[in-house]
Design an enzyme around this catalytic site. Structure first.
Site, PDB file in Angstrom:
ATOM      1  N   TYR A  55     -10.405  13.439 -43.699  1.00  0.00           N
ATOM      2  CA  TYR A  55     -11.607  14.183 -44.119  1.00  0.00           C
ATOM      3  C   TYR A  55     -11.660  14.303 -45.647  1.00  0.00           C
ATOM      4  O   TYR A  55     -12.737  14.190 -46.245  1.00  0.00           O
ATOM      5  CB  TYR A  55     -11.635  15.584 -43.492  1.00  0.00           C
ATOM      6  CG  TYR A  55     -11.842  15.554 -42.001  1.00  0.00           C
ATOM      7  CD1 TYR A  55     -13.063  15.171 -41.460  1.00  0.00           C
ATOM      8  CD2 TYR A  55     -10.812  15.885 -41.134  1.00  0.00           C
ATOM      9  CE1 TYR A  55     -13.254  15.129 -40.089  1.00  0.00           C
ATOM     10  CE2 TYR A  55     -11.001  15.840 -39.754  1.00  0.00           C
ATOM     11  CZ  TYR A  55     -12.219  15.461 -39.243  1.00  0.00           C
ATOM     12  OH  TYR A  55     -12.408  15.404 -37.886  1.00  0.00           O
ATOM     13  N   LYS A  76     -10.785   9.460 -34.954  1.00  0.00           N
ATOM     14  CA  LYS A  76     -10.122   9.296 -36.232  1.00  0.00           C
ATOM     15  C   LYS A  76      -8.668   9.752 -36.126  1.00  0.00           C
ATOM     16  O   LYS A  76      -8.403  10.620 -35.284  1.00  0.00           O
ATOM     17  CB  LYS A  76     -10.843  10.051 -37.355  1.00  0.00           C
ATOM     18  CG  LYS A  76     -11.259  11.499 -37.076  1.00  0.00           C
ATOM     19  CD  LYS A  76     -10.281  12.583 -36.813  1.00  0.00           C
ATOM     20  CE  LYS A  76      -9.155  12.885 -37.704  1.00  0.00           C
ATOM     21  NZ  LYS A  76      -8.317  14.027 -37.209  1.00  0.00           N
TER      22      LYS A  76
END
Ligand code: NAD
Length: 381
Positions: free
Chosen positions: A225, A139
């Site tokens: 996140y 990510k």
């Protein structure tokens, strides 16, 4: 399996065309002499031997059941020697960024895991797909939505499976709050708050603070996140976002965002707010529903996480999140269990990242999001 090479067989299974063979090919069986035949483990090659590969992924691969460390790709000759010694990797399975494409001929490597600075994710994911390997991309999935599309297309064209390194989708506390949302345990979710931030110190020339290499600051790093938490905290994809950017240290954060706040609207009017920063410490997910609440704090680190809800404490024994994540991806390929973090999920998050940056550029204007509903709540089978 006559006439099908090991590599082609694996890819065909992942493509789902001979799904019925999955369980018979890989379920534990017994040999003619009565001994049990080992379940196949998939070989993973890590691309980029920086801190995440060194301190999290490689150690986790010593504990995985369905995959193992089969190879490595590095631009640093001294690391080749260190990794050969430490993990017993044969030199024939170690590549440089230049020789990487030869991995196509390496039958020990089934999955290539891209653990490089964000600007290199698309190039190496696409090269891995063209080499016929399944891909896990760290990510954030890429620098732009267009790059995510190119990765997804390359994997589809090659018939390989794509996953994003969203380890929390395999993590028990996160999976528990996903279950609570899916099963409406705290009623209709009306409000979510999610923060993911740490204080960046040290070398101001590190790649995370260099926009050409990172694509952005806190938002591209911890911000994904917060975005993920807002989404699985209410179980829907947002319909719009407004965002703001702040800085107290413009001398240090010259090129990338320091602190970003954003507010999401979800179908039915649920609101979520998020904060991400490279100049604060925060690590929390809270949701309030018509019949209760839940909170994870910490919510995003390598664990153990901690949680509670109006139903009582949330508590699970600690296990390596990376071990669970890589085993879940391998199980998806081997047995057809759900891909918990598919490329489409990484792409969705980049759509949101781009909308957040656009909202900031346009003075906090609300940006409509045209996202399909329904990613990210797969049950682990
Ligand atoms: P790092 O800086 O420790 O390692 C980066 C690696 O890339 C190094 O081995 C470096 O030599 C190599 N590299 C190749 N070309 C480079 C270049 N031009 N500039 C800088 N490095 C170059 O970074 P990291 O913390 O290991 O992060 C790597 C990726 O993993 C990032 O995308 C990051 O977002 C992701 N990550 C994910 C998690 C997670 O929890 N899922 C945690 C940490 C990092």
């Amino acid at each position: 399996m006559e006439g099908i090479s090991r590599r082609t067989f694996g890819k065909t299974l992942a493509g789902g065309t001979v799904g019925g063979l999955l369980t018979t090919a890989f379920a534990p069986a017994f040999s003619a002499t009565g001994g049990s035949i080992q379940k196949k483990k998939l070989g993973i090659a890590l691309v980029g031997l920086g801190s995440y590969s060194t301190y999290q992924l490689a150690p986790a691969l010593q504990e995985t059941k369905y995959c193992y460390l089969a190879g490595a790709v590095t631009g640093t000759p001294s690391k080749e020697v260190q990794w050969q010694k430490k993990y017993g990797i044969d030199p024939t399975h170690i590549y440089t960024y230049e020789t990487f494409d030869r991995i196509a001929e390496d039958d020990d490597v089934d999955i290539v895991y891209i653990v490089l600075p964000n600007s290199m994710h698309a190039e190496f994911s696409i090269r891995a797909a063209k080499a016929g390997k399944h891909v896990i991309c760290e990510k954030p999935m890429a620098m732009t939505v267009a790059e995510c599309d190119a990765i997804i297309e390359a994997c589809k064209a090659a018939g390989v499976t794509l996953g994003v390194g969203y380890r929390l989708h395999s993590e028990p506390y996160t999976r528990e709050i996903q279950r609570m949302v899916r099963e409406n345990t705290i009623g209709d979710i009306n409000f979510v708050s999610a923060d993911a931030a740490y204080m960046s110190r040290g070398n101001p020339d590190q790649w995370r603070l260099n926009k050409a290499l990172s694509g952005g600051g806190a938002l591209m790093n911890m911000g994904v996140y917060s975005i993920q938490s807002c989404i699985y905290g209410c179980g829907k994809n947002p319909v719009s976002v407004s965002a703001q950017e702040f800085s107290t240290r413009p001398d240090y954060f010259k090129d990338t965002d320091e602190t970003i706040t954003a507010q999401f609207e979800f179908p039915g009017g649920t609101v979520a707010q998020m904060m991400t920063s490279h100049n604060a410490n925060a690590n929390r997910l809270y949701a309030s529903g018509s019949g209760g609440w839940f909170e994870l704090n910490p919510a995003n680190n390598y664990g153990p996480l901690s949680g509670q809800s109006s139903e009582g404490p949330i508590s699970f024994p600690h296990e390596s999140q990376q071990k669970l994540q890589m085993d879940d991806f391998a199980k998806h390929i081997l047995f057809g269990s759900p891909n918990l973090a598919p490329g489409e999920m990484g792409r969705r998050d980049m759509v949101i990242v781009e909308a957040i940056y656009r909202s900031i550029r346009e003075g906090g204007r609300r940006i409509a999001l045209d996202l399909p509903q329904g990613y990210g709540f797969a049950k682990r089978s």
